[in-house]
Design an enzyme around this catalytic site. Sequence first.
Site, PDB file in Angstrom:
ATOM      1  N   THR A 166      35.038  42.290  30.736  1.00 18.14           N
ATOM      2  CA  THR A 166      33.965  41.581  31.431  1.00 18.14           C
ATOM      3  C   THR A 166      33.494  42.363  32.658  1.00 18.14           C
ATOM      4  O   THR A 166      32.300  42.367  32.978  1.00 18.14           O
ATOM      5  CB  THR A 166      34.399  40.168  31.871  1.00 18.14           C
ATOM      6  OG1 THR A 166      35.471  40.236  32.814  1.00 18.14           O
ATOM      7  CG2 THR A 166      34.820  39.324  30.675  1.00 18.14           C
ATOM      8  N   LYS A 167      34.405  43.041  33.339  1.00 22.01           N
ATOM      9  CA  LYS A 167      34.005  43.816  34.512  1.00 22.01           C
ATOM     10  C   LYS A 167      33.236  45.077  34.118  1.00 22.01           C
ATOM     11  O   LYS A 167      32.302  45.488  34.818  1.00 22.01           O
ATOM     12  CB  LYS A 167      35.223  44.176  35.362  1.00 22.01           C
ATOM     13  CG  LYS A 167      36.011  42.979  35.880  1.00 22.01           C
ATOM     14  CD  LYS A 167      35.142  41.968  36.610  1.00 22.01           C
ATOM     15  CE  LYS A 167      34.764  42.420  37.989  1.00 22.01           C
ATOM     16  NZ  LYS A 167      33.990  41.383  38.731  1.00 22.01           N
ATOM     17  N   PHE A 186      40.677  41.535  28.207  1.00 25.27           N
ATOM     18  CA  PHE A 186      39.360  40.916  28.212  1.00 25.27           C
ATOM     19  C   PHE A 186      38.783  40.886  29.626  1.00 25.27           C
ATOM     20  O   PHE A 186      37.572  41.045  29.824  1.00 25.27           O
ATOM     21  CB  PHE A 186      39.442  39.498  27.639  1.00 25.27           C
ATOM     22  CG  PHE A 186      38.094  38.859  27.426  1.00 25.27           C
ATOM     23  CD1 PHE A 186      37.191  39.404  26.532  1.00 25.27           C
ATOM     24  CD2 PHE A 186      37.727  37.723  28.122  1.00 25.27           C
ATOM     25  CE1 PHE A 186      35.949  38.825  26.338  1.00 25.27           C
ATOM     26  CE2 PHE A 186      36.495  37.135  27.939  1.00 25.27           C
ATOM     27  CZ  PHE A 186      35.596  37.681  27.040  1.00 25.27           C
ATOM     28  N   TYR A 187      39.645  40.686  30.634  1.00 20.45           N
ATOM     29  CA  TYR A 187      39.192  40.740  32.032  1.00 20.45           C
ATOM     30  C   TYR A 187      38.475  42.053  32.318  1.00 20.45           C
ATOM     31  O   TYR A 187      37.364  42.080  32.861  1.00 20.45           O
ATOM     32  CB  TYR A 187      40.391  40.565  32.964  1.00 20.45           C
ATOM     33  CG  TYR A 187      40.145  41.016  34.383  1.00 20.45           C
ATOM     34  CD1 TYR A 187      39.230  40.361  35.196  1.00 20.45           C
ATOM     35  CD2 TYR A 187      40.836  42.105  34.919  1.00 20.45           C
ATOM     36  CE1 TYR A 187      39.001  40.781  36.498  1.00 20.45           C
ATOM     37  CE2 TYR A 187      40.627  42.518  36.215  1.00 20.45           C
ATOM     38  CZ  TYR A 187      39.696  41.855  37.010  1.00 20.45           C
ATOM     39  OH  TYR A 187      39.476  42.283  38.292  1.00 20.45           O
ATOM     40  N   ALA A 188      39.111  43.161  31.938  1.00 24.99           N
ATOM     41  CA  ALA A 188      38.503  44.470  32.179  1.00 24.99           C
ATOM     42  C   ALA A 188      37.201  44.624  31.409  1.00 24.99           C
ATOM     43  O   ALA A 188      36.243  45.227  31.903  1.00 24.99           O
ATOM     44  CB  ALA A 188      39.487  45.575  31.782  1.00 24.99           C
TER      45      ALA A 188
END
Length: 344
Positions: free
Chosen positions: A160-161, A156-158
């Site tokens: 958002t980026k 999920f981090y990736a």
Amino acid sequence: MKVLVTGSAGFIGFHVAKRLLERGDEVVGFDVVNDYYDPALKEMRLAKLQETSRQTNSGFHFVRANLADRSTIERCFGDHKFDRVIHLAAQAGVRYSLENPHAYVESNIVGFTNILEACRHAEVAHLTYASTSSVYGANTDMPFSESKGVDHPLQFYAATKRANELMAHSYSHLFRLPTTGLRFFTVYGPWGRPDMALFLFTKSILAGEPIRLFNNGNHTRDFTYVGDIAEGVIRASDQPAAPNPAWDSDAPDPATSNAPYRIFNIGNNDPVKLTEYVGALEEALGLKATIELLPLQPGDVPDTFADVSALQAAVGYKPATPVREGVRAFVDWYLSYYEGGVRP
């Protein structure tokens, strides 16, 4: 110039702000200084920036606030006329995104929207912002180049980026806001985050505890020294994105648009196996590690390798610090900060 650096109490933001101050720029730092990791380390970084400001007479001002607080962002941009904005604040960490995805939405999506809007209305000449190599996700075609697909993030981090990259393009297209996104590859070095592998490995080895290598230690990473990252960020920021003069709207499959928008990888262009990275750490510490091999973790990307030819062509720079040199610099800092400079 007067430059806003968000995330100035963070790992990369600290190094970028320090270099800007050292060359004589006026820097406004912006950071919430949360407790995702030890706030005392963040406060020490801020103290070093204040010290650098006094030594260089360049001027450092700090705003302690949340990027999701729209009114504070607007007030900051109202109080200062920024020549450049370097947006490095974000909720980082791959595994934490499995536990607390809402933190990533607040910081990486809402916060970035506030920055885009503020830059748009203030007519900032150039916004440079942090992305990540994690956007390449399931892609296995090495080295990773900016022209390759990034539509299958594994965390999920990736996601958002990657959303940040798309959001930036829309503002570049609609409002002609020049934007440059930088995909960082496994950054390490002095003043690093305590949740990062090198920090955890060093702490465990010094304590005589085993270190854990996921994927049975078979990862390869394009480890990139933080000083090289900071240099690349500043060089990219100094040269604003411009519309692509070769863009052809009639092309059957145009690779980009005519917006003042671009994406660059920043990596060492020299992938290293995780076990070799540990070997460099053992050499710097003068100690052997006890290693515990574990399976691949959810969301982990087995390998990364940056094609940095686009960065080099655009700004005349590519990272080049060898891993052994960078790891030794980290160990020297770690021992000075935590161990009083005493080696085992």
